[in-house]
Design a protein around this motif. Structure first.
Motif, PDB file in Angstrom:
ATOM      1  N   UNK A 113      72.925   9.026 -87.256  1.00 31.82           N
ATOM      2  CA  UNK A 113      73.326   8.834 -85.836  1.00 31.82           C
ATOM      3  C   UNK A 113      74.952   8.576 -85.780  1.00 31.82           C
ATOM      4  N   UNK A 114      75.381   9.202 -84.743  1.00 35.41           N
ATOM      5  CA  UNK A 114      76.890   9.147 -84.678  1.00 35.41           C
ATOM      6  C   UNK A 114      77.124   8.646 -83.013  1.00 35.41           C
ATOM      7  N   UNK A 115      78.214   8.022 -82.951  1.00 34.94           N
ATOM      8  CA  UNK A 115      79.021   7.795 -81.638  1.00 34.94           C
ATOM      9  C   UNK A 115      80.384   8.197 -81.605  1.00 34.94           C
ATOM     10  N   UNK A 116      80.931   8.393 -80.548  1.00 36.60           N
ATOM     11  CA  UNK A 116      82.351   8.759 -80.798  1.00 36.60           C
ATOM     12  C   UNK A 116      83.431   7.954 -81.357  1.00 36.60           C
ATOM     13  N   UNK A 117      83.096   6.551 -81.678  1.00 39.58           N
ATOM     14  CA  UNK A 117      83.979   5.817 -82.391  1.00 39.58           C
ATOM     15  C   UNK A 117      83.547   5.750 -83.780  1.00 39.58           C
ATOM     16  N   UNK A 118      82.215   6.326 -84.118  1.00 39.64           N
ATOM     17  CA  UNK A 118      81.845   6.638 -85.634  1.00 39.64           C
ATOM     18  C   UNK A 118      81.389   8.021 -85.579  1.00 39.64           C
ATOM     19  N   UNK A 119      82.027   9.128 -85.619  1.00 46.53           N
ATOM     20  CA  UNK A 119      81.565  10.597 -85.471  1.00 46.53           C
ATOM     21  C   UNK A 119      81.221  10.910 -86.821  1.00 46.53           C
ATOM     22  N   UNK A 120      81.162  10.312 -87.877  1.00 43.32           N
ATOM     23  CA  UNK A 120      80.542  10.833 -89.058  1.00 43.32           C
ATOM     24  C   UNK A 120      79.226  10.246 -89.309  1.00 43.32           C
ATOM     25  N   UNK A 121      78.756   9.440 -88.516  1.00 43.14           N
ATOM     26  CA  UNK A 121      77.421   8.873 -88.909  1.00 43.14           C
ATOM     27  C   UNK A 121      77.374   7.563 -89.169  1.00 43.14           C
ATOM     28  N   UNK A 122      76.130   7.209 -89.526  1.00 43.99           N
ATOM     29  CA  UNK A 122      76.110   5.570 -89.932  1.00 43.99           C
ATOM     30  C   UNK A 122      76.191   4.518 -88.698  1.00 43.99           C
ATOM     31  N   UNK A 123      76.127   5.041 -87.577  1.00 41.70           N
ATOM     32  CA  UNK A 123      76.355   4.245 -86.371  1.00 41.70           C
ATOM     33  C   UNK A 123      75.344   3.241 -86.037  1.00 41.70           C
ATOM     34  N   UNK A 124      73.906   3.360 -86.397  1.00 41.38           N
ATOM     35  CA  UNK A 124      72.966   2.588 -85.929  1.00 41.38           C
ATOM     36  C   UNK A 124      73.220   1.138 -85.805  1.00 41.38           C
ATOM     37  N   UNK A 125      73.679   0.551 -87.047  1.00 40.03           N
ATOM     38  CA  UNK A 125      74.043  -0.806 -86.683  1.00 40.03           C
ATOM     39  C   UNK A 125      74.877  -1.182 -85.764  1.00 40.03           C
ATOM     40  N   UNK A 126      75.928  -0.643 -85.504  1.00 38.97           N
ATOM     41  CA  UNK A 126      77.043  -0.633 -84.642  1.00 38.97           C
ATOM     42  C   UNK A 126      76.263  -0.530 -83.168  1.00 38.97           C
ATOM     43  N   UNK A 127      75.325   0.261 -83.011  1.00 37.66           N
ATOM     44  CA  UNK A 127      74.696   0.357 -81.780  1.00 37.66           C
ATOM     45  C   UNK A 127      73.763  -0.995 -81.428  1.00 37.66           C
ATOM     46  N   UNK A 128      73.002  -1.274 -82.417  1.00 39.07           N
ATOM     47  CA  UNK A 128      72.122  -2.432 -82.249  1.00 39.07           C
ATOM     48  C   UNK A 128      73.024  -3.658 -82.041  1.00 39.07           C
ATOM     49  N   UNK A 129      74.112  -3.932 -82.595  1.00 35.34           N
ATOM     50  CA  UNK A 129      74.814  -4.841 -82.334  1.00 35.34           C
ATOM     51  C   UNK A 129      75.404  -4.908 -81.078  1.00 35.34           C
ATOM     52  N   UNK A 130      75.790  -3.622 -80.579  1.00 32.76           N
ATOM     53  CA  UNK A 130      76.350  -3.554 -79.260  1.00 32.76           C
ATOM     54  C   UNK A 130      75.277  -3.953 -78.226  1.00 32.76           C
ATOM     55  N   UNK A 131      73.961  -3.549 -78.511  1.00 26.08           N
ATOM     56  CA  UNK A 131      72.886  -4.055 -77.648  1.00 26.08           C
ATOM     57  C   UNK A 131      72.570  -5.325 -77.670  1.00 26.08           C
ATOM     58  N   UNK A 132      72.607  -5.919 -78.737  1.00 28.95           N
ATOM     59  CA  UNK A 132      72.520  -7.442 -78.826  1.00 28.95           C
ATOM     60  C   UNK A 132      73.550  -8.010 -77.920  1.00 28.95           C
ATOM     61  N   UNK A 133      74.800  -7.644 -78.008  1.00 29.64           N
ATOM     62  CA  UNK A 133      75.443  -8.300 -77.377  1.00 29.64           C
ATOM     63  C   UNK A 133      75.592  -8.212 -75.776  1.00 29.64           C
TER      64      UNK A 133
END
Length: 437
Positions: A113-133
């Motif tokens: 999984x990728x997002x613009x700030x992590x285009x190479x993948x591995x973005x699931x933890x980032x997304x989960x923490x953003x949602x938590x916030x």
């Protein structure tokens, strides 16, 4: 002049193409001759952003640019604030299975999984923490609790209630266990319990092999498996949209591996799963979801083993009868990729020479005339018409540049003369051709 290319992108482009694969980042800098396809991508993404869902099949011969198109789609989607994931079908990854191969495909998707700030993948933890916030901020606001105090232990049950309420709104299937795991993730996140957080992430990524292990670690009754992983992907799609993302784009490459499934019944089950996904997307049963398949003409059209062997898919995926090589329809589910022409190859090689020089901080003596001479030499070799693909042209071109970079005095014409054309199609392409005969 190539503008705004980053050193990391230049290195990724050169190293990947020399290795015969598409770079994960920077593909926009080497895009030539695909303006119609890009316009179709942008239009499709706009529809998905507005709540629609769709499935596209990118079909082309070996080396025609299918993987490149998917990587380009990644770049465009990330800029439009989509969550993007990529996975390849393999003998151990497929859509339908009863021995863990469907779960393995899900795990590969979630791991990439990728997002613009992590285009190479591995973005699931980032997304989960953003949602938590986001949950924390909303709970604090709804209950008039200062933001600086909402993480205090006395508010844990309040946060848990908020998490479960949000999950209940977003999920149709498996919501209770999903919510329980997310709460465990929150507990690990808020208490700096790395093991708990890692176990929760392991569950969300579909990496638990047994229910017993998951129950011991997290207290849940179910795990993500071959039967429910697709529902979990739809749950995540809703979660991402609730966070403010445009939607969820999943790109599945190497679909020839579904064609290669030896058991007819199992192959048909996988095609039945494609039909189910297709119907979900085009009948409006899911929103903001975009799935792409990339495969060869045999994967699509072979009447014995391809998608056309499954009548319900054939009726949906047959080409617009009014389409021709001059008049294209990019709105239909199947987009056939035509080879890029020699003029476009020339432009591409010019770009690659510039990126090569940027990457190695050099200026190799290799001008437009030299590129023309290289192309004339390689395209006039015996076997070029049958077997030569853009991938091999690019790799030979970059290999020659590498020799000249390290041996500046070497005669480039001698290198041109040593080019040999061979049939580098994978064995499955050869077998498909034999079957057609």
């Amino acid at each position: 002049m190539i503008a705004n290319i980053k050193p990391k992108e230049a290195t990724s482009i050169i190293n990947s193409l020399i290795g015969g694969v598409v770079p994960k980042i920077g593909v926009q800098h080497i895009t030539v001759g695909r303006s119609d396809e890009i316009n179709a991508m942008v239009a499709a993404l706009e529809d998905v952003k507005n709540g629609h869902s769709m499935v596209k099949f990118w079909i082309g011969d070996f080396g025609s640019g299918k993987s490149f198109i998917l990587h380009l789609l990644n770049t465009v989607a990330l800029k439009q604030k989509f969550v993007v994931a990529n996975a390849d079908f393999t003998p151990d990854n497929r859509l339908y299975a009863n021995d863990g191969k469907g779960q393995a495909l899900y795990a590969a998707i979630m791991d990439n999984i990728a997002i613009q700030t992590k285009p190479e993948g591995g973005a699931l933890p980032t997304l989960m923490e953003k949602w938590m916030e986001q949950v924390l901020m909303k709970t604090a606001q709804d209950n008039n609790i200062p933001v600086t105090e909402i993480r205090a232990p006395q508010y844990l049950s309040l946060i848990q209630t908020g998490i479960m309420a949000t999950i209940a709104e977003l999920t149709d299937v498996g919501g209770f266990d999903f919510g329980t795991v997310v709460m465990k993730y929150y507990e690990g996140y808020i208490n700096d319990d790395e093991l708990l957080r890692r176990n929760a992430l392991k569950w969300l990524k579909g990496e638990y092999a047994t229910k017993i292990e998951a129950r011991q670690d997290l207290g849940v009754r179910e795990i993500i498996n071959d039967l429910n992983y697709y529902d979990m992907l739809k749950n995540f799609c809703k979660l991402f949209v609730s966070m403010g993302y445009s939607g969820f784009v999943i790109n599945l490459d190497e679909a020839i591996n579904l064609y290669k499934i030896s058991t007819g019944a199992m192959r048909e089950k996988n095609y039945e799963k494609i039909l189910s996904i297709y119907n979900d997307c085009f009948q409006g049963k899911v929103s903001n979801f975009y799935i792409n398949f990339a495969g060869t003409k045999e994967f699509l059209e072979n009447q014995r083993r391809g998608l056309f062997s499954y009548q319900a898919l054939k009726s949906r995926l047959e080409a617009n009868r009014f389409e021709s090589s001059e008049i294209r329809d990019f709105a239909q589910p199947v987009i056939r990729l035509l080879p890029i022409d020699n003029n476009e190859i020339f432009v591409l090689l010019k770009k690659l020479k510039e990126i090569f020089d940027i990457n190695y901080k050099t200026d190799i003596d290799f001008d437009d005339y030299d590129i023309t001479q290289f192309m004339e030499e390689i395209y006039n070799k015996p076997g070029a018409a049958e077997f030569l693909t853009p991938r091999e042209v690019i790799r030979d071109f970059l290999n020659i540049l590498n020799i000249l970079r390290q041996n500046p005095a070497f005669d480039k014409r001698k290198l041109f003369g040593e080019i040999v054309i061979s049939d580098e199609r994978p064995s499955d392409e050869l077998m498909a051709g034999i079957e057609e005969l």
